[in-house]
Design an enzyme around this catalytic site. Structure first.
Site, mmCIF file in Angstrom:
data_model
loop_
_atom_site.group_PDB
_atom_site.id
_atom_site.type_symbol
_atom_site.label_atom_id
_atom_site.label_comp_id
_atom_site.label_asym_id
_atom_site.label_seq_id
_atom_site.Cartn_x
_atom_site.Cartn_y
_atom_site.Cartn_z
ATOM 1 C CD GLU A 86 9.175 13.689 11.481
ATOM 2 O OE1 GLU A 86 8.009 13.285 11.600
ATOM 3 O OE2 GLU A 86 10.095 12.995 11.004
ATOM 4 C CB CYS A 126 12.742 9.392 8.718
ATOM 5 S SG CYS A 126 13.791 8.305 7.761
ATOM 6 C CE LYS A 151 -2.361 3.443 1.854
ATOM 7 N NZ LYS A 151 -1.869 4.603 1.120
ATOM 8 C CD GLU A 190 12.459 1.404 10.744
ATOM 9 O OE1 GLU A 190 12.862 2.487 11.214
ATOM 10 O OE2 GLU A 190 13.039 0.328 10.922
#
Ligand code: NAD
Length: 544
Positions: free
Chosen positions: A430, A328, A219, A294
């Site tokens: 973030e 990331c 996906k 993750e």
């Protein structure tokens, strides 16, 4: 047992057909007949792409499509992609379940041979995939090429495991008894991926899953379906059997959520935001499925007073503004010793101002667009927080570029905040855009404390000429990845990748460690004594 002609005129078998697989088979036969008439392809017509289920390219049962547009120029329509339903996911899961036995029983070296072929196709078409990626995701061509290369490296590396997949033997505690441990596949795996590394991350999951003998439903992120489509096309061309790799495109809240709570999906491997990851983990926990996560990061480069400042500035620029800060592992915090703080900032700001922002397809551009309008709004809101709520100094950048060449894309200037304190929101949360914060520190110990003082734990780096300090920092920083005299980015596929705290849940992708995500251990005891031997009881006599 059912035998069905696939569109590639090969055959596949399903020992236990389910209602879904029977429906797929019927669809397969119909599609084959149509293909023979019309030579239909994975794109029904120019720019309209299809899901891949049970070896067939099929539209969503919703009949709906979403448009994928170039973030550097939204007038450029890349294609229409299916908006899939839970029924599409169920069909893909059924196809993957049907294909599982044949695939798991295919010897691993044979599975690997097909994967090596995938690698060859990726090499052959690297340029085309690179251009597609820059067009749909925005990262500059050089970086998009790196993303495809990572998929190639990962494919070859995982395929190499086809002749290893090592287990181990160990002495048994009884005489005439043998003990060993072997890997077995998990079964059916759901792979849910983000948009920022749209071919590398899917390959990190797909290739180890395949070599271990699993079948998968993939996906991709809504914004970057084309790069995953290209990867799946390569698998089809390489001859990976129908049903082993399935692709269902669409919204996370529908397709991702159904994959996460589908009772037949044994494992979800997810990369994305911490918020979504926690939702996926809860769905998996409800039904005792395995879940590998993750997630987000807030990575720090520490620059000590003895550092090579030119090198540290280059590392900071590459780490903070490469992929427009949408990694990331982005260097979103720069913790700089007070003695070199001024000099470092001056050079950093000078370099950041010189970066050329624009369409990544132009080889002169350094920083491409961000992914979409939501990202623009989120990043701009953090720039506002930095200036007004946190009270940091905006040393350069800070603008959403909307005029002239930028009028039809999502562009934000490379932005540097200085005089940032560790508790500010821009230093804690973030941002996922071209924004970095410089935080002064008076010692290595303080720098380490600041670096560790966030909820995430993906990557960190130190610039220093002192080996003692480098090792001290390496030992005390609580992240999954650490660099000395290099930026926070630059992972290689043969080393484990992943993070601590809110970044992950203890698994590691890449390296051979990823095999522990995609296979389960089976302990095997062989007693060739010809009599009953009771562990923990009979041998106790031997030691009194
Ligand atoms: P996201 O969490 O919004 O989406 C990731 C994937 O999850 C997408 O495919 C999305 O459609 C799907 N999804 C959304 N809602 C879902 C639901 N309810 N159930 C199941 N799936 C759902 O993340 P994103 O914006 O695509 O990616 C950016 C994030 O990814 C950042 O936080 C970044 O740090 C993180 N990331 C982490 C790593 C890593 O290795 N640690 C690597 C790349 C990106």
């Amino acid at each position: 047992m059912l035998r069905v002609d696939s569109p590639r005129n090969e055959y596949y078998y399903t020992p236990n057909p389910t209602p879904y697989s029977l429906a797929i088979m019927a669809q397969a036969k119909k599609a084959l007949a149509k293909k023979q008439r019309t030579h239909s392809e994975s794109r029904t017509r120019a720019n309209t792409y299809l899901n891949y289920i049970g070896g067939l390219w099929v539209p969503s049962q919703s009949g709906e499509w979403s448009e994928n547009r170039n973030p550097a120029d939204t007038r450029d329509l890349i294609g229409r992609f299916p908006v899939s339903t839970t029924e599409d996911v169920d069909a893909a899961v059924a196809a993957a379940r049907d294909a599982f036995d044949a695939w798991r029983l295919t010897p691993a070296p044979r599975r690997a041979e097909l994967m090596f072929r995938v690698g060859e196709i990726l090499i052959r078409d690297k340029q085309e995939y690179t251009a597609d990626m820059t067009r749909e995701m925005g990262k500059v061509l050089k970086e998009a090429g790196g993303d495809v290369q990572e998929a190639i490296d990962c494919t070859y590396y995982a395929a190499g495991e086809g002749r290893r997949l090592h287990g181990f033997t160990t002495p048994a505690e009884m005489p005439n008894k043998f003990a060993m441990c072997v890997r077995q596949p998990m079964g059916l795996c759901g792979l849910i991926t983000p948009w920022n590394f749209p071919m590398a991350i899917p390959s990190w999951k797909l290739m180890p899953a395949l070599v271990c003998g699993n079948t998968v439903v993939m996906k991709p992120a809504e914004d970057t379906p084309l790069s995953t489509y290209n990867l799946v096309k390569a698998c089809e061309e390489a001859g990976i059997p129908p049903g082993v790799v399935n692709l269902v495109m669409g919204h996370g809240s529908v397709v991702g959520a159904r994959l996460s709570d589908h009772p037949a999906v044994r494992l979800i491997s997810f990369t994305g935001s911490t918020e979504t990851g926690q939702r996926v983990a809860s769905a998996c926990a409800e039904r005792n499925a395995i879940c590998s996560l993750e997630m987000g990061g807030k990575n720090a480069i520490m620059v000590m007073e003895d550092a090579d400042i030119d090198n540290a500035v280059e590392g900071a620029i590459w780490g903070a503004f490469g992929t427009s800060g949408q990694r990331c592992t982005a260097s979103s915090r720069l913790i700089v010793h007070k003695k070199v703080y001024k000099k470092f900032n001056q050079q950093l700001v000078e370099r950041a101002k010189a970066l050329r922002v624009g369409n990544g397809a132009n080889s002169k551009i350094d920083v491409g667009p961000v992914i979409n309008q939501d990202a623009v709004e989120k990043i701009m809101s953090y720039i506002d927080i930095g200036r007004n709520e946190d009270g940091a100094t905006l040393s350069c950048g800070g603008r959403n570029l909307t005029k002239g060449d930028f009028a039809h894309g999502y562009f934000i200037e490379p932005t540097v905040f200085t005089d940032v304190t560790p508790d500010m929101r821009i230093a804690q949360e973030e941002i996922f855009g071209p924004v970095t914060s410089v935080i002064p520190a008076k010692s290595l110990d303080e720098a380490i404390e600041i670096a560790n003082g966030v909820q995430y734990g993906l990557s960190a780096a130190i610039y220093t000429q002192d080996v003692n300090r480098a090792f001290h920092a390496m030992n005390d920083i609580y992240t999954g990845i650490f660099y000395v005299n290099a930026s926070t980015i630059g992972a290689e596929v043969h080393l484990p990748f992943g993070g601590t705290k809110a970044t992950g849940n203890g698994h590691r992708e890449a390296g051979t460690q990823v095999l522990d995500i995609f296979s389960e251990w089976k302990s095997v005891y062989v007693d060739y004594s010809g009599k009953l031997q009771r562990a923990q009881i009979d041998n106790a006599k031997a030691i009194g």
